[in-house]
Design a protein around this motif. Structure first.
Motif, PDB file in Angstrom:
ATOM      1  N   ARG A 106     108.184  45.528  26.750  1.00  0.00           N
ATOM      2  CA  ARG A 106     107.041  45.661  27.759  1.00  0.00           C
ATOM      3  C   ARG A 106     105.661  44.721  27.291  1.00  0.00           C
ATOM      4  NH1 ARG A 106     107.499  49.754  31.092  1.00  0.00           N
ATOM      5  NH2 ARG A 106     109.219  51.315  30.820  1.00  0.00           N
ATOM      6  N   GLY A 107     105.986  43.934  26.165  1.00  0.00           N
ATOM      7  CA  GLY A 107     104.959  43.095  25.942  1.00  0.00           C
ATOM      8  C   GLY A 107     105.316  41.759  25.930  1.00  0.00           C
ATOM      9  N   ASP A 108     106.578  41.203  25.573  1.00  0.00           N
ATOM     10  CA  ASP A 108     107.369  39.828  25.307  1.00  0.00           C
ATOM     11  C   ASP A 108     106.733  38.885  26.155  1.00  0.00           C
ATOM     12  OD1 ASP A 108     108.737  41.395  27.290  1.00  0.00           O
ATOM     13  OD2 ASP A 108     110.571  40.811  26.241  1.00  0.00           O
ATOM     14  N   SER A 109     106.800  39.061  27.307  1.00  0.00           N
ATOM     15  CA  SER A 109     106.759  37.645  28.001  1.00  0.00           C
ATOM     16  C   SER A 109     105.117  37.710  28.608  1.00  0.00           C
ATOM     17  CB  SER A 109     107.708  37.705  29.555  1.00  0.00           C
ATOM     18  OG  SER A 109     107.754  39.242  29.945  1.00  0.00           O
ATOM     19  N   TYR A 110     104.410  38.685  28.526  1.00  0.00           N
ATOM     20  CA  TYR A 110     102.918  38.240  28.727  1.00  0.00           C
ATOM     21  C   TYR A 110     102.596  37.188  27.844  1.00  0.00           C
ATOM     22  CZ  TYR A 110      97.962  38.539  27.543  1.00  0.00           C
ATOM     23  OH  TYR A 110      96.737  38.288  27.475  1.00  0.00           O
ATOM     24  N   ASP A 137     112.110  43.860  17.842  1.00  0.00           N
ATOM     25  CA  ASP A 137     113.246  44.012  18.989  1.00  0.00           C
ATOM     26  C   ASP A 137     113.801  42.737  18.881  1.00  0.00           C
ATOM     27  OD1 ASP A 137     112.297  46.504  19.743  1.00  0.00           O
ATOM     28  OD2 ASP A 137     111.137  45.772  21.544  1.00  0.00           O
ATOM     29  N   HIS A 138     115.035  42.836  19.373  1.00  0.00           N
ATOM     30  CA  HIS A 138     115.667  41.378  19.491  1.00  0.00           C
ATOM     31  C   HIS A 138     114.821  40.668  20.486  1.00  0.00           C
ATOM     32  CE1 HIS A 138     118.678  38.469  21.029  1.00  0.00           C
ATOM     33  NE2 HIS A 138     119.421  38.701  19.887  1.00  0.00           N
ATOM     34  N   LEU A 139     114.162  41.274  21.497  1.00  0.00           N
ATOM     35  CA  LEU A 139     113.548  40.531  22.622  1.00  0.00           C
ATOM     36  C   LEU A 139     112.326  39.515  21.925  1.00  0.00           C
ATOM     37  CD1 LEU A 139     112.898  43.561  25.039  1.00  0.00           C
ATOM     38  CD2 LEU A 139     114.257  41.655  25.434  1.00  0.00           C
ATOM     39  N   VAL A 140     111.808  39.923  20.728  1.00  0.00           N
ATOM     40  CA  VAL A 140     110.979  39.044  20.061  1.00  0.00           C
ATOM     41  C   VAL A 140     111.184  37.693  19.430  1.00  0.00           C
ATOM     42  CG1 VAL A 140     109.314  38.946  18.276  1.00  0.00           C
ATOM     43  CG2 VAL A 140     109.966  41.225  18.905  1.00  0.00           C
ATOM     44  N   CYS A 141     112.566  37.611  19.756  1.00  0.00           N
ATOM     45  CA  CYS A 141     113.359  36.199  19.268  1.00  0.00           C
ATOM     46  C   CYS A 141     113.168  35.023  19.997  1.00  0.00           C
ATOM     47  CB  CYS A 141     114.724  36.353  18.809  1.00  0.00           C
ATOM     48  SG  CYS A 141     114.871  37.709  17.445  1.00  0.00           S
ATOM     49  N   PHE A 142     112.403  35.320  21.176  1.00  0.00           N
ATOM     50  CA  PHE A 142     112.071  34.406  21.946  1.00  0.00           C
ATOM     51  C   PHE A 142     110.992  33.709  21.309  1.00  0.00           C
ATOM     52  CE2 PHE A 142     108.444  37.005  23.217  1.00  0.00           C
ATOM     53  CZ  PHE A 142     107.133  35.808  23.738  1.00  0.00           C
ATOM     54  N   LEU A 143     109.951  34.321  20.747  1.00  0.00           N
ATOM     55  CA  LEU A 143     108.925  33.887  20.221  1.00  0.00           C
ATOM     56  C   LEU A 143     109.078  32.661  19.324  1.00  0.00           C
ATOM     57  CD1 LEU A 143     105.572  34.458  20.290  1.00  0.00           C
ATOM     58  CD2 LEU A 143     105.906  35.465  18.162  1.00  0.00           C
ATOM     59  N   GLY A 144     110.154  32.639  18.461  1.00  0.00           N
ATOM     60  CA  GLY A 144     110.156  31.369  17.504  1.00  0.00           C
ATOM     61  C   GLY A 144     110.113  30.189  18.111  1.00  0.00           C
ATOM     62  N   GLY A 145     111.046  29.834  19.358  1.00  0.00           N
ATOM     63  CA  GLY A 145     111.196  28.655  19.975  1.00  0.00           C
ATOM     64  C   GLY A 145     109.696  28.565  20.845  1.00  0.00           C
ATOM     65  N   SER A 146     109.062  29.716  21.173  1.00  0.00           N
ATOM     66  CA  SER A 146     107.860  29.679  22.200  1.00  0.00           C
ATOM     67  C   SER A 146     106.738  29.137  21.434  1.00  0.00           C
ATOM     68  CB  SER A 146     107.659  30.943  22.809  1.00  0.00           C
ATOM     69  OG  SER A 146     106.692  30.904  23.429  1.00  0.00           O
TER      70      SER A 146
END
Ligand code: DMJ
Length: 552
Positions: free
Chosen positions: A271-275, A342-351
């Protein structure tokens, strides 16, 4: 005397030069990897710095076909696929909207799967209908279906069938923005063209849902010259900026009436990630011309770094914590730190790494890998944080299956946990031998770690990232692949042999396998400075905007 062909070719060269030229051409061909001339994302005038690993790339293509052909055999056209029961299902009783088909098409184009692509395209042209009297999630429909159509339109070389469908869908979704604040409602009835609030969450819309529609609606506006798409999506960002917290962090719920953030958790996960993802990508999408997104992104990353970046007990693993609101004794709101990722947070490393080399760059084209004198102080901070976070996400694959759980908890000082329960830096909460596995222990074919690994490899050229990606791919092959076709989620990453959940999420084909393919492809395929990937991994080209940003 010259032969006919020699006469046409001009003066004869000594054979040794011809041989030399052939050897050089072959070497260059091998260096570039197999050209995929059908794909606009591959530039023929661009010499890739990173060559393909063809064997691994082709293994990923085989996996994609294993997934797609099973779906096509058992459930063609249905929104979702259940590979164990060999059945499909739709999101509403009114029928489906091509979730799986449309989510997969651009991967077929990128992988050069012409036959599969033609069948999927024919389904879109002949069978896809949005005349469905049912409630669809605004965010999911936008990122998967609208994003998939727009990407297919571009990668197919502007096949009009995809843009027609995208425009029809975009127009049907627009009523969600007809709220007092302009923030979208969570659901849309596509046939009635009526938005509907999320009653389960008090009518509030989550921050990621509201702020992850913009790449798609902006690109649709650019293609169609219909400014409304742009204005509705941009107005959401203006509203969020007006009600932003000074820290740059964003609570996960918003009120579509007032346009204000609600007292709710702060996290980079669900609910926060892709913001946070779309702050950077809106800036990149329009060729780094819209400075307001740069400012919002920089503020948000500083907020994350200051308040959420923490380390596990041993200090080895950096992770991104959450903040939960709670009333203090004097009635004010305080924030409790939760060492949960969350596993979802793992987008943030590359981002973060991508942000460091763009938003945080002092030069136009940074080196691969970047030199420290090419990055701002924020850029250096974000680069190092991103690199460490990718390592942490890899560390959470240290399970019986080699797959990462849905949620990892990190050890904290005074957490009261004995080392026998959780001797490492991280653990799966509620996992006990003999007890049913907790929800946190699942792996549902998520892409975020391989997404970051792909970006990290493109920006560094470090082969360790290909090793990481290959290890994850092999774990998926070993534990999620169903012999009769398709891939299933597993309910406990720490149990071998695994137990399956009968579901193949659409993002396996749109994201996980696409990012793995791109990891092993040569770097001329979809260069990161020419494309932004929407949050469902649909690549959209960078463009120069024809509309001025309407807020600052
Ligand atoms: C995808 O639908 C998108 O990546 C979204 O932003 C988050 N969740 C899934 C994949 O995990």
């Amino acid at each position: 005397m010259q032969t006919d062909s020699e006469a046409k070719a001009g003066p004869a060269f000594p054979k040794v030069y011809i041989l030399l030229a052939a050897v050089l051409a072959l070497a260059l061909y091998n260096f570039l990897g197999t050209p995929a001339s059908h794909l606009p994302g591959v530039r023929t005038d661009y010499v890739p710095t990173l060559t393909a690993d063809e064997a691994k790339r082709d293994a990923v293509v085989e996996a994609f076909r294993h997934a797609w052909l099973a779906y096509e055999r058992d459930a063609m056209g249905d929104d979702e696929y259940h590979p164990i029961s060999h059945t499909g299902s739709n999101l509403t009783k009114a029928g489906g909207i091509g979730y799986t088909v449309v989510d997969s098409i651009d991967t077929m184009i990128i992988m050069g799967l012409e036959d599969e692509y033609q069948r999927a395209r024919a389904w879109v042209a002949d069978k896809l209908s949005f005349e469905r009297d049912g409630k669809f999630n605004t965010f999911e429909t936008t990122i998967r279906v609208l994003g998939g159509l727009l990407s297919a339109y571009h990668l197919s070389g502007d096949d009009p069938v995809f843009l027609e469908k995208a425009q029809e869908l975009g127009t049907r979704i627009l009523p969600v923005f007809d709220t007092e604040s302009g923030l979208p409602l969570s659901f849309i009835n596509l046939a009635l063209r009526e938005g509907a609030p999320d009653r389960d969450n008090g009518g509030y819309v989550s921050t990621a849902e509201a702020a992850t529609l913009q790449l798609e609606f902006r690109y649709l506006a650019y293609l169609t010259d219909e400014d409304t798409y742009w204005e509705k999506a941009e107005n959401v960002m203006a509203t969020l900026r007006a009600s932003a917290m000074s820290s740059g962090l964003a609570p996960i719920f918003l009120d579509p009436k007032s346009g204000q953030y609600q007292t709710s958790a702060i996290r980079v996960g669900s609910r926060g990630d892709s913001y946070y993802e779309y702050l950077l990508k809106q800036y990149l999408q329009t060729n780094q011309t819209e400075l307001v997104y740069h400012e919002m992104y920089v503020t948000a990353m500083t907020g994350i770094y200051t308040h959420l970046v923490k380390r596990g007990l041993s200090g080895q693993l950096l992770f991104i914590a959450e903040l939960n609101p709670e009333r203090t004794q004097n009635g004010e709101i305080g924030w409790r730190l939760m060492p949960k990722q969350d596993h979802l947070v793992c987008f943030l490393g590359g981002s973060l790494m991508l942000g460091a080399t763009t938003s945080g760059a002092l030069v136009h084209n940074v080196s691969i890998p970047p030199r420290t004198d090419e990055l701002t102080d924020d850029g250096k901070r974000d680069w190092l944080t991103g690199v460490e976070l990718v390592n942490t996400c890899m560390a959470t694959h240290d399970t019986q299956t080699g797959l990462a759980p849905e949620i990892a908890h990190f050890r904290a000082l005074g957490d009261g946990m004995g080392d026998s329960v959780a001797s490492t830096d991280w653990y799966i909460k509620g996992a006990r031998s003999g007890a049913p596995p907790p929800f946190d222990a699942r792996y549902i074919l998520r892409p975020e770690t391989v997404e970051s690994i792909f970006i990290a490899f493109r920006l560094t050229g470090d082969p360790k990232y290909r090793d990481y990606g290959w290890a994850i791919f092999q774990a998926i092959e070993q534990h999620c692949r169903i012999p009769t076709g398709g891939y299933a989620s597993v309910i406990n990453v720490d149990q071998v042999p695994v137990e399956y959940d009968d579901k193949m999420e659409t993002f396996l084909m749109s994201e996980t396998l696409k990012y793995l393919y791109l990891l092993f492809a040569d770097s001329s395929v979809l260069p990161l400075n020419e494309y932004v990937f929407n949050t469902e991994a649909h690549p959209l080209p960078v463009f120069n905007p024809t509309i001025r940003t309407g807020f600052s």
